[in-house]
Structure formats: C-alpha cells, structure tokens
Scaffold this active site. Structure first.
Site, PDB file in Angstrom:
ATOM      1  N   ASP A   1       0.863  -1.183   0.000  1.00  0.00           N
ATOM      2  CA  ASP A   1       0.000   0.000   0.000  1.00  0.00           C
ATOM      3  C   ASP A   1       0.899   1.231   0.000  1.00  0.00           C
ATOM      4  O   ASP A   1       2.123   1.127   0.110  1.00  0.00           O
ATOM      5  CB  ASP A   1      -0.979  -0.039   1.172  1.00  0.00           C
ATOM      6  CG  ASP A   1      -0.283   0.089   2.501  1.00  0.00           C
ATOM      7  OD1 ASP A   1       0.931   0.362   2.526  1.00  0.00           O
ATOM      8  OD2 ASP A   1      -0.945  -0.085   3.528  1.00  0.00           O
TER       9      ASP A   1
ATOM     10  N   ASP B   1      -7.571  -7.538   0.555  1.00  0.00           N
ATOM     11  CA  ASP B   1      -6.615  -7.786   1.633  1.00  0.00           C
ATOM     12  C   ASP B   1      -7.392  -7.585   2.909  1.00  0.00           C
ATOM     13  O   ASP B   1      -8.274  -6.728   2.984  1.00  0.00           O
ATOM     14  CB  ASP B   1      -5.444  -6.802   1.593  1.00  0.00           C
ATOM     15  CG  ASP B   1      -5.853  -5.417   2.061  1.00  0.00           C
ATOM     16  OD1 ASP B   1      -6.492  -4.693   1.276  1.00  0.00           O
ATOM     17  OD2 ASP B   1      -5.558  -5.054   3.221  1.00  0.00           O
TER      18      ASP B   1
ATOM     19  N   CYS C   1     -12.436 -29.444   6.276  1.00  0.00           N
ATOM     20  CA  CYS C   1     -11.248 -28.654   5.925  1.00  0.00           C
ATOM     21  C   CYS C   1     -10.018 -29.551   5.851  1.00  0.00           C
ATOM     22  O   CYS C   1      -9.845 -30.454   6.671  1.00  0.00           O
ATOM     23  CB  CYS C   1     -11.042 -27.562   6.973  1.00  0.00           C
ATOM     24  SG  CYS C   1      -9.581 -26.553   6.695  1.00  0.00           S
TER      25      CYS C   1
ATOM     26  N   CYS D   1      -6.769 -28.227   5.843  1.00  0.00           N
ATOM     27  CA  CYS D   1      -5.553 -27.485   6.216  1.00  0.00           C
ATOM     28  C   CYS D   1      -4.759 -28.308   7.229  1.00  0.00           C
ATOM     29  O   CYS D   1      -5.284 -29.254   7.819  1.00  0.00           O
ATOM     30  CB  CYS D   1      -5.897 -26.109   6.792  1.00  0.00           C
ATOM     31  SG  CYS D   1      -6.463 -26.129   8.500  1.00  0.00           S
TER      32      CYS D   1
ATOM     33  N   CYS E   1      -6.433 -28.629  10.711  1.00  0.00           N
ATOM     34  CA  CYS E   1      -7.602 -29.518  10.796  1.00  0.00           C
ATOM     35  C   CYS E   1      -7.237 -30.982  10.560  1.00  0.00           C
ATOM     36  O   CYS E   1      -7.930 -31.875  11.037  1.00  0.00           O
ATOM     37  CB  CYS E   1      -8.686 -29.047   9.822  1.00  0.00           C
ATOM     38  SG  CYS E   1      -9.460 -27.489  10.376  1.00  0.00           S
TER      39      CYS E   1
ATOM     40  N   HIS F   1      -5.479 -22.107   9.826  1.00  0.00           N
ATOM     41  CA  HIS F   1      -6.828 -22.479   9.371  1.00  0.00           C
ATOM     42  C   HIS F   1      -7.548 -21.297   8.731  1.00  0.00           C
ATOM     43  O   HIS F   1      -8.161 -21.431   7.669  1.00  0.00           O
ATOM     44  CB  HIS F   1      -7.668 -23.033  10.526  1.00  0.00           C
ATOM     45  CG  HIS F   1      -9.105 -23.180  10.138  1.00  0.00           C
ATOM     46  ND1 HIS F   1      -9.572 -24.259   9.417  1.00  0.00           N
ATOM     47  CD2 HIS F   1     -10.165 -22.349  10.296  1.00  0.00           C
ATOM     48  CE1 HIS F   1     -10.863 -24.086   9.162  1.00  0.00           C
ATOM     49  NE2 HIS F   1     -11.246 -22.932   9.692  1.00  0.00           N
TER      50      HIS F   1
END
Lengths: 346, 346
Positions: free
Chosen positions: B60, B237, B275, B277, B280, B306
């Site tokens: 930014d 974002d 999930c 990930c 998980c 996660h």
C-alpha cells in the site's frame, strides 16, 4: 528434553520439534492438572494424543512447581495442600495422586513426588524434608508396582538433600535400594552458586548404578550441561532455549547473542554460520532482529527453533565425542569457546 | 492477500504461507518506512529477500495508515507531515516519496498515494480531498513512467469519494483516464454501514475497464468478499483471518466460532470437519481451546493457518464456480449458510 509445560513446547509445533530431532519432551504434571484438567486429558486419551506428539514424554511429579509456583502450602506426611497459581482454588497432591495423574497423562517416564527445598536451607530442615521425600518415593514405588502393565510407566526417583553431601549420599543410597528405573538429581538450579550445584551432582552420582539413566533436573546453560555430562549425568530438561528465545537471545558456539542489539541491524549472516537448522538456512540476523523489535511472533519462533537445535545438537555432538573417546578434548574446547550465559546480559 | 504489515504475516512463516497456497501478500509502506527503516530494507536487497518471500508483494502507499495511525497530521498540496506512531518523531510522505519507498521495497504492485477520508465525511470535504488525491495519483503515475524498467512495478490507482456516488464516479473516471494497471476502491471499511460500503463499490465499478484488476481495499468478512466479487471486485486484503485468530476466533462455513468458549473443551473434532488445512488434519478443537486459554503461541498459530486457508480456499472455490458458471448458486448457498461475523461476539 525440550520443556512442554502446558502441553506445548512454547511456540513450537510437534512437527518442528521433530525437525530439530527432539526424541522426548517434558510435560508438567502440576500445570496440566490445573489446566486443562485431568478430565480433559483423559477424554482425549492421554497427553500424547491430546497434543499430537507420538514420541516419549517424561512428566515431572508436580513437586517442584507446588513449592515454586503455588501459594498457601501446608505440608504433612500425607501430602501437600496448596492453592492454584491460576485461580487460587484449593488443591491437594500426594505421592499416590501424583502417580495417578502421571498415569492418566500417559507418561512414558514418571517422576516420584518430592519436596524441593529452597536455597539456602538449614541442614536440619533439609534432612527432615529428605526423609519425608524418601518415604514419598517409596509410596510412589509401591503405587506403580500395583498397576496393570498398560498403566505402568518407567519411574525415576529424585535425590534431594540441598547442598549437603552427606544428605545427597543418604538420599542416593536410599533410592537405589528401592530400585528405580532411573535417578534424578533434584533441588538444583534453585538459586545456589554453580560450585554448590556441581557439588550436589558430584555427591549424588557416585552412588548411582552405571546401567541406569541419571537426570539432572531443570538444567542448564550449555556449559553446565557439558560439565554435568563430565560428572556422569545423562538427561536434562531446561527452559532456557525456549524462554530466552522469546527475549531475542540466541545460543551460539561462542556464547549467547541478543538479537535486539543494534549491531545486528544490517547483519546478513544467519544466527550461526555453521548451523544447519531451518532458521539459519533461511533467515538473517538483521531480519530476525527486526521481527523481535517489532514484536512479531515469527521472530521468537525462529530463535526458538535455532536454540532447541543448538541444545539438541550439543548433546548429539557430546554423544559422538564420547563414542569416539574424544570427550575430554571436546569439553575443553567447548568451554574455552563458550562465553558463559550471564543473566545480567538478558 | 494475507496482510504482512511489518514484513511478516503475523505468526506465519513464509513456508506456512505457501502451504496455505498464498500467491501474493500485502506489505505496509508506512510501517516498514518507520521500522526497520528503508536503509535496512535496501541493504538486504528489498522486502522479498529481507523476509524470504519469493512470490509477489503488493504494497500500500502509506496513505491509509498516515490517516488512521499517526498523529499531528498537516496536509498540504505537497504532501503530509505527521508524527510516527512508534516514537512521535516527525515524518513526511508525499506521492513521490511513497513511490520511491515502494520501489525500494521492491513492490510488484505499488499503490498510488491517497488521502483516505473518515466516516462520516461532508460532501464538500470529500470532494476537495478527492481532487487532491487525483492530483497525487497523477504525480505517482508521472513518477513511475520516468523510472528505468527494473524499478518499474505495476501501479494501481485508488478511487476515493467517501459515500457519495457522484464523487466515486468522478474519481473512477479520472483514474481510468490516467490508465493505471489496476484500480482499487479505497476509503471503505472505515466504519460505514455495510449498505454504504456496497454502494461505494457499486458506484465505482461500472466505470472501470473489464480487462484490469479491481481491488477492494481492507475487506472483508467472508460474506462481504462473496458480495464484493458479485459486484465485480477481484482482489482483497484483510487482517481478519490473522487478527481474529489471535483472539481464538476461527472461520467456518457456518460462521465464526470462538474456541475459548466452554463447549469446545471436550470437542474432538477439528475446527472444520471438511477442511484439509494442516491444523484440521492434526489438531482438535479441544486442544486448540486449551492452548488459547493457556495463552500458548501454538494456539494462535494453528488458528491463523486455518483462517488463512479458509479465506484463500473461499476465493479458490469462487474462481471455480465462476469458471463453471455456478457463481450465482454458490453465492446464494454460501450466504445462506454463513452466519455473519458479529463484532459483539468477539
């Protein structure tokens, strides 16, 4: 053994522990008993499954923490009444309960419940405390032999006796007579000068069988670990690599460095150029310094990985030196290089 | 885009970011300019090398933080004088300096320097601010075309205009006339009600070319992201997945859950059963709850992984739905399932 007080070696995942070749970790009976509580650990099938760690766990007995962390203690032959350091609620531990907790945690190596005397401590007080600790050790021993095989962990006895060689000797002999799976030296690193710590080890060690592991509890700096091994110790647990990492302190072959300091601002080297941990393979001192100054969690994670690798690699190098009969040389060179960790620096 | 404010996506390593399939992250010009400072980033060869991230970085311009974090601001046509939120020292940013900083950071996508108006904001103030922001956008555009190719990143313009459709339209048209590589909607998520946020997007979007990316800045909740994509936005974002993780809040298909809460104490399920990930696949809600209650860093690390996976997987699923022309159905079903994140719960 990296220290996993509350079911987690601070800031590390189980996978990262394996990546630094940790073979065993320590769990704290006192902390886990208070939080999350035994019903939770039991529900999840023990500490290994709860925290997803499938390697061995040694659990302390809670004795040390009852005496160092809790308040309003009342000690009797039966056990210790104390208040939780979390919420002040009344609690009770005794040898049988400490063993029961460790069995529920699913400990691979349980420790006998002991009283840890402070420093300094009068001979008379140390002697009386020691006698009770030996009776408590017997109760732990009796408890475990009554268990069915699936609940029976290894059990280590803990030598006490403060800074008194005669008490250390008496304690070691009493425990050896009870035949434990290993022997720990407790009541060290409680504020005594280093020579007294070394003496406590030396006056215990000579009475221990050569074929059983010897564990110096709560130790120590890298140079202390080298010196303890020179005195016949085999096992250690210590919070220094994880605790100091959170303050920006990293261990190196030439002593500790604090990465917060200004000279590291533009330093493109890894923490230690000869190190092959994942932190040193990827990140610079300058970047880690920035992370610590900016209070970014990644900073303390990266130093924790390095510090645990440093400690575990140190004991690995010592094992190799011992196997090759080069330990005396290794010890001399290591101590000469290593600028001892000075608490005042931190 | 996960947010890496200070050269680190909070609590995550670059490797973990790749494991959740992050393709680009955001870096903050304002924060990095103040700490570690540009001389450090330059010395290390740019932000990618400094933080060991070899994928794209969007930076930014610092405009938003100057107006939201710093104190004692004085705005003129030339730029903004302000004091550092870290030590109060006087600083100055203007379009050319913001571009220079972003080039030094080695940004892949730089943002034009803008003034972000607060909510609420009078039409007259918003209009005057907008005109200056458009003149600043032109200065950024002029700056970048003068650069040698190796210092020339992509450059996005930022649409302002507060909650006024006519100003949003004027802003979008002025930027499109300057021909940027992409267009961002700024000045949203500054406290306005959600309908006003949606209106700001809607009144900007119609004037943007179809073949350039559109970026809704600082957004949002999962349902907001779905709704923004329905309104033609492409890039986002947001600090929510990382910030809320540190408070124990996890995102799921059926809204957020706060793992501190008592019902998760004995919960053997992963955060989300569907999930995949790494959190998980390995850890239970009960264990993560314990870690968060005990203030163990591993707890917020596991939830951060996660949550980022949840967000990145959400946009991946939306891309697939769009490609298969099933987005309308996906949108309807997702919003129906998703209990919107309520700040009062946290």
């Amino acid at each position: 053994m990296p220290v996993g007080t509350q079911g987690s070696v601070k800031a590390m995942s189980p996978e990262e522990l394996k990546n630094v070749d940790a073979q065993i970790i320590l769990g704290n009976t006192y902390h886990l008993f208070l939080r999350p509580g035994l019903d939770v650990i039991k529900h999840f099938g023990g500490l290994h499954r709860f925290m997803s760690w499938d390697y061995p766990i040694l659990t302390d007995s809670g004795g040390f923490q009852v005496f160092s962390l809790s308040k309003l203690r009342k000690i009797s032959e039966e056990g210790v009444h104390f208040s939780s350091h979390i919420d002040g609620s009344p609690c009770f531990l005794n040898p049988e309960i400490a063993m029961e907790i460790q069995a529920t945690l699913g400990s691979d190596i349980a420790m006998a419940f002991d009283e840890c005397t402070p420093y300094p401590c009068e001979w008379g007080d140390a002697a009386a405390s020691l006698e009770r600790t030996m009776r408590w050790a017997k109760r732990c021993r009796d408890w475990i032999v009554d268990q069915p095989p699936e609940r029976r962990s290894l059990l280590f006895g803990i030598i006490q006796g403060a800074t008194y060689s005669d008490l250390r000797e008496r304690s070691a002999q009493a425990l050896v007579a009870m035949d434990f799976d290993g022997y720990a030296v407790g009541g060290v690193s409680v504020g005594e000068p280093e020579p007294e710590m070394m003496l406590a080890i030396e006056s215990s060690e000579g009475f221990l069988p050569a074929n059983k592991p010897r564990y110096a509890m709560g130790l120590g700096t890298p140079s202390q670990i080298v010196e303890m091994i020179a005195r016949g110790m085999d096992m250690f647990d210590c919070v220094l690599p994880t605790r100091l990492a959170r303050n920006g302190t990293a261990f190196t072959e030439f002593g500790t460095i604090n990465l917060k300091n200004n000279p590291y601002r533009l330093d493109e080297r890894p923490i230690e150029e000869t190190c092959n941990c994942s932190t040193c393979r990827t990140f610079t001192r300058g970047y880690i310094r920035h992370l610590i100054k900016a209070e970014e969690i990644l900073g303390l994670r990266l130093i924790t990985i390095h510090n645990l690798h440093f400690y575990l690699n140190l004991t690995r190098r010592i094992r190799t030196a011992l196997e090759n009969e080069r330990f005396a040389e290794f010890r001399q060179q290591f101590i000469a290089n290593y600028v001892k960790y000075e608490p005042s620096e931190i």
